[in-house]
Design a protein around this motif. Structure first.
Motif, short mmCIF file in Angstrom:
data_model
loop_
_atom_site.label_atom_id
_atom_site.label_comp_id
_atom_site.label_asym_id
_atom_site.label_seq_id
_atom_site.Cartn_x
_atom_site.Cartn_y
_atom_site.Cartn_z
N GLU A 195 -7.36 6.69 14.35
CA GLU A 195 -6.89 6.61 12.97
C GLU A 195 -6.67 5.16 12.55
N VAL A 196 -6.79 4.91 11.25
CA VAL A 196 -6.51 3.59 10.68
C VAL A 196 -5.63 3.81 9.46
N GLU A 197 -4.48 3.13 9.44
CA GLU A 197 -3.53 3.31 8.34
C GLU A 197 -3.80 2.32 7.21
N ALA A 198 -3.19 2.64 6.07
CA ALA A 198 -3.35 1.81 4.87
C ALA A 198 -2.95 0.36 5.16
N GLY A 199 -3.71 -0.57 4.61
CA GLY A 199 -3.47 -2.00 4.79
C GLY A 199 -4.40 -2.63 5.79
N ASP A 200 -4.91 -1.84 6.75
CA ASP A 200 -5.79 -2.39 7.78
C ASP A 200 -7.25 -2.31 7.33
N ILE A 201 -8.10 -3.02 8.06
CA ILE A 201 -9.54 -3.03 7.76
C ILE A 201 -10.24 -2.15 8.79
N ALA A 202 -11.10 -1.24 8.32
CA ALA A 202 -11.73 -0.26 9.20
C ALA A 202 -13.24 -0.32 9.08
N VAL B 14 0.84 -1.19 0.00
CA VAL B 14 0.00 0.00 0.00
C VAL B 14 0.87 1.25 0.00
N ASP B 15 0.23 2.37 -0.26
CA ASP B 15 0.90 3.67 -0.21
C ASP B 15 0.43 4.39 1.05
N VAL B 16 1.23 4.26 2.13
CA VAL B 16 0.83 4.83 3.42
C VAL B 16 0.78 6.36 3.36
N ASP B 17 1.67 6.96 2.55
CA ASP B 17 1.76 8.43 2.50
C ASP B 17 0.89 9.04 1.41
N GLY B 18 0.18 8.24 0.65
CA GLY B 18 -0.63 8.76 -0.44
C GLY B 18 -1.97 9.32 0.05
N PRO B 19 -2.80 9.81 -0.88
CA PRO B 19 -4.14 10.29 -0.49
C PRO B 19 -5.02 9.13 -0.03
N LEU B 20 -5.99 9.43 0.80
CA LEU B 20 -6.87 8.40 1.35
C LEU B 20 -7.64 7.68 0.23
N ALA B 21 -7.67 6.36 0.31
CA ALA B 21 -8.52 5.55 -0.58
C ALA B 21 -8.99 4.34 0.20
N ILE C 6 -17.73 -0.96 6.06
CA ILE C 6 -16.53 -1.73 6.42
C ILE C 6 -15.74 -2.02 5.15
N GLY C 7 -14.44 -1.78 5.23
CA GLY C 7 -13.59 -2.05 4.08
C GLY C 7 -12.13 -1.87 4.42
N ARG C 8 -11.29 -2.09 3.43
CA ARG C 8 -9.84 -1.98 3.63
C ARG C 8 -9.37 -0.61 3.17
N VAL C 9 -8.44 -0.04 3.92
CA VAL C 9 -7.81 1.23 3.52
C VAL C 9 -6.67 0.88 2.57
N TYR C 10 -6.79 1.31 1.30
CA TYR C 10 -5.79 0.96 0.30
C TYR C 10 -4.61 1.92 0.29
N SER C 11 -4.84 3.19 0.62
CA SER C 11 -3.73 4.15 0.71
C SER C 11 -4.10 5.25 1.70
N GLY C 12 -3.07 5.92 2.21
CA GLY C 12 -3.30 7.02 3.14
C GLY C 12 -3.73 6.54 4.51
N THR C 13 -4.24 7.47 5.29
CA THR C 13 -4.71 7.19 6.66
C THR C 13 -6.05 7.89 6.86
N ILE C 14 -6.98 7.22 7.50
CA ILE C 14 -8.29 7.83 7.79
C ILE C 14 -8.34 8.13 9.29
N HIS C 15 -8.82 9.36 9.63
CA HIS C 15 -8.87 9.81 11.02
C HIS C 15 -10.31 10.12 11.42
N THR C 16 -10.60 9.99 12.71
CA THR C 16 -11.88 10.47 13.24
C THR C 16 -11.96 11.98 13.03
N GLY C 17 -13.10 12.46 12.51
CA GLY C 17 -13.28 13.89 12.26
C GLY C 17 -12.89 14.34 10.88
N ASP C 18 -12.29 13.43 10.06
CA ASP C 18 -11.90 13.79 8.69
C ASP C 18 -13.11 14.14 7.84
#
Length: 608
Positions: free
Chosen positions: A271-278, A203-210, A227-239
């Motif tokens: 927050e949930v980083e790329a690669g994990d399931i959120a 995954v691209d941890v530093d890329g835009p959220l996907a 529910i799904g997998r974060v393919y790139s970037g990081t998703i935060h509460t409040g985003d």
């Protein structure tokens, strides 16, 4: 980059090959439970019906920690009717464990789920389960799996990976082995192979959220949860996120709550980083396939296509003379509200009110898929009636009628193979394969979904209960023409009374009975099946006239054969177009749509 401390894997298998039991043992091996903690078997099958039927209906996410690596495990349904779940959740995984029974080997629905895993590009690790079962042949099952992968078009890399990565298990006894005879008695070889050899998420941890929503959960408090997998970037509460629908529609939303999976539950996080399931709360009316991305740098992902339903059933408020005896909820408005609520939670079904407002049409992937909803509703106290399942046709580009075609597989003793072929021939089936073993014949057929209805009982009858029958949706194909329905007529009650032994004793000579003495019956209810075509109206309350020549005790007691009972699925497959199944919390009854015999004759005359 690869996230080395994460693994996302799916467990795929034919129904009843032991996926959920294996998950139990992996959880225990990873320390999810205290050493002395009592845990029920198949802990992931949390739904009552899942436990009773012994099948997984809903895909489940769990995670375990092993040697500093978080392993997200997705337990998928094995039954083809819930195949919509399998297709989508595989997108969250990088690898899959293909679980196969060491005795049975790959089965029809193994092919179904494995095809999706191969098409998704997953690396597949073969797990041969139940090696302790009498008659098990682990090596044959392993070789059959490799042959099946080759048949399904696996790449050279996928085949090479599967050849080098095989584990032999007994899920019930809780051990995994690299060789069936090596004597190991724990699950660590399987966990080691998952961590060391299955690929980590790239995954691209530093890329835009996907992130893409592949499963919907529902809460009465916060509504839909994506529910799904974060393919790139990081998703935060409040985003502030951009939500892109399958049809291209775009809207913004705020992430109100964020969860990751932790053993059997979920843990709220910031927050949930790329690669994990959120699991994301805050997107109103989120749907399967929705992409959550960065509003300033949106990322495009392929839309998710949900396979269309193949069967539909109309739900109506009950018009039975016995309505309200068993259930508390009987009104048409309450029935409609309950089904529309199901539409919010269950995206694999299509639920629409009929234009004339007489009922609600529910479309799904098969009889079992639809009957699970009916069973849930009757347990909630609803009384309602449903018509015969109707196959959904469609037209191709040239305007030709297409209908759903299924692949059916029967394994039976050699002496019954001819009878099975005859049954399929009468139901519109075409044999595609026949293999004879030492004493068992393996038969494969292409058959329209219309022909499948009611076929299981006929197969069991002609094989004297020794046949094994599976079927799975294959494709839409050309319309196969008219297929004969039920050949025998029904016995129909003429009055609303309790059944009497004397009357049933005379009727059982004319066919098979569905009721026993004391059963509440009503006019128009099906109480038996005749031995010949044509319906027959019968008096189930007739008693013997007693004269003064002899006493009632002089009569020989009536010997009754036990009545034939129907499960919900069997009743749905049994009825014909002018009949209904009445479903209550305590009873499943079959009846004519028009209860009065005179009304039925008038309707038949008008139809001519």
């Amino acid at each position: 980059m690869r996230v080395e401390n994460l693994r996302d894997i799916a467990i795929i298998a034919h129904v009843d090959h032991g996926k959920t039991t294996l998950c139990d043992k992996l959880l225990r091996a990873a320390g999810a439970f205290r050493a002395n903690q009592e845990v029920q078997e198949r802990v992931l099958d949390s739904n009552d019906q899942e436990r009773e039927r012994g099948i997984t209906i809903l895909a489940k996410n769990i995670s375990i920690d092993y040697n500093g690596v978080k392993i997200n495990i997705i337990d998928t349904p094995g039954h083809a009717d819930f195949g919509g779940e399998v297709e989508r959740v595989l997108r969250m995984a990088d690898g899959a464990l293909l679980l196969v029974d060491a005795f049975e080997g790959p089965m029809p629905q193994t092919r179904f789920v494995l095809r999706h895993a191969i098409d998704t590009g997953l690396y597949v690790m073969i797990v041969i389960n139940k090696i302790d079962r009498p008659g098990a042949d682990p090596e044959k099952a392993y070789n059959d799996c490799l042959d099946l992968m080759a048949d399904l078009g696996a790449t050279d890399e996928q085949l090479e990976f599967a050849m080098e990565h095989v584990v032999y298990c007994s899920g019930v006894n809780g051990y995994a082995r690299l060789d069936p005879e090596d004597g190991n008695m724990d699950m660590y070889p399987l966990l080691d192979m998952i961590v060391n050899d299955l690929p980590a998420p790239e995954v691209d941890v530093d890329g835009p959220l996907a992130m893409q929503c592949v499963t919907i959960d529902h809460s009465n408090f916060v509504g839909r949860i994506g529910i799904g997998r974060v393919y790139s970037g990081t998703i935060h509460t409040g985003d502030q996120i951009l939500v892109v629908k399958n049809d291209g529609e775009r809207k913004t939303a705020t992430v109100k709550q964020l969860f990751t999976f932790d053993y059997l539950g979920r843990t709220e996080c910031s927050e949930v980083e790329a690669g994990d399931i959120a699991a994301v709360v805050g997107v109103d009316n989120t749907d399967i396939g929705d992409v959550y991305t960065d509003p300033e740098n949106p990322v495009e992902l392929d839309p998710i296509e949900i396979d269309p339903p193949t069967l539909s059933i109309v739900f109506e408020a009950s018009t039975s003379p016995l309505v309200g005896r068993d259930g508390d909820i009987v009104g048409a408005r309450q029935l409609k509200e309950r089904l529309f609520n199901e539409r919010e939670n269950n995206v694999t079904m299509r639920i629409e009110e009929l234009p004339d407002k007489s009922g609600v049409e529910v479309s799904g992937r098969g009889i079992l898929h639809l009957s699970v909803l009916m069973e849930t509703m009757r347990r909630e106290g609803y009384e309602f009636q449903v018509g015969r399942p109707r196959v959904l046709f469609k037209k191709d580009e040239n305007g030709n009628l297409q209908e759903p075609i299924e692949q059916a597989v029967v394994e039976c003793p050699d002496e019954y193979a001819g009878k099975v072929i005859e049954v399929f021939g009468n139901a519109g089936g075409t044999m595609t394969s026949m293999e004879t073993g030492t004493s068992v014949t393996h038969l494969e057929f292409r058959i329209p979904t219309r022909g499948i209805m009611g076929l299981k009982n006929r197969i069991l009858n002609v094989t004297h209960g020794e046949g094994v029958f599976y079927h799975t949706f294959l494709e839409y194909g050309p319309y196969a023409g008219e297929i004969g329905g039920r050949k025998n007529g029904a016995m129909i009650a003429m009055t609303t009374e309790k059944a009497v032994a004397y009357a049933l004793g005379t009727l059982q000579e004319r066919g098979a009975l569905f009721v026993e003495p004391g059963t509440e019956c009503y006019e128009g209810m099906l109480v038996g099946e005749r031995n010949q075509p044509g319906d027959m109206v019968v008096n189930i309350a007739r008693t013997k006239n007693l004269g003064n020549q002899r006493s009632s005790t002089a009569d020989i007691s009536v010997q009754l054969v036990p009545p034939r009972t129907f499960s919900l699925e069997e009743a749905l497959e049994y009825i014909i177009d002018d009949e209904l199944v009445e479903i209550t919390p305590k009873n499943i009854r079959m009846r004519k749509r028009l209860l009065n015999a005179t009304d039925r004759k008038k309707a038949a005359n008008r139809a001519k």
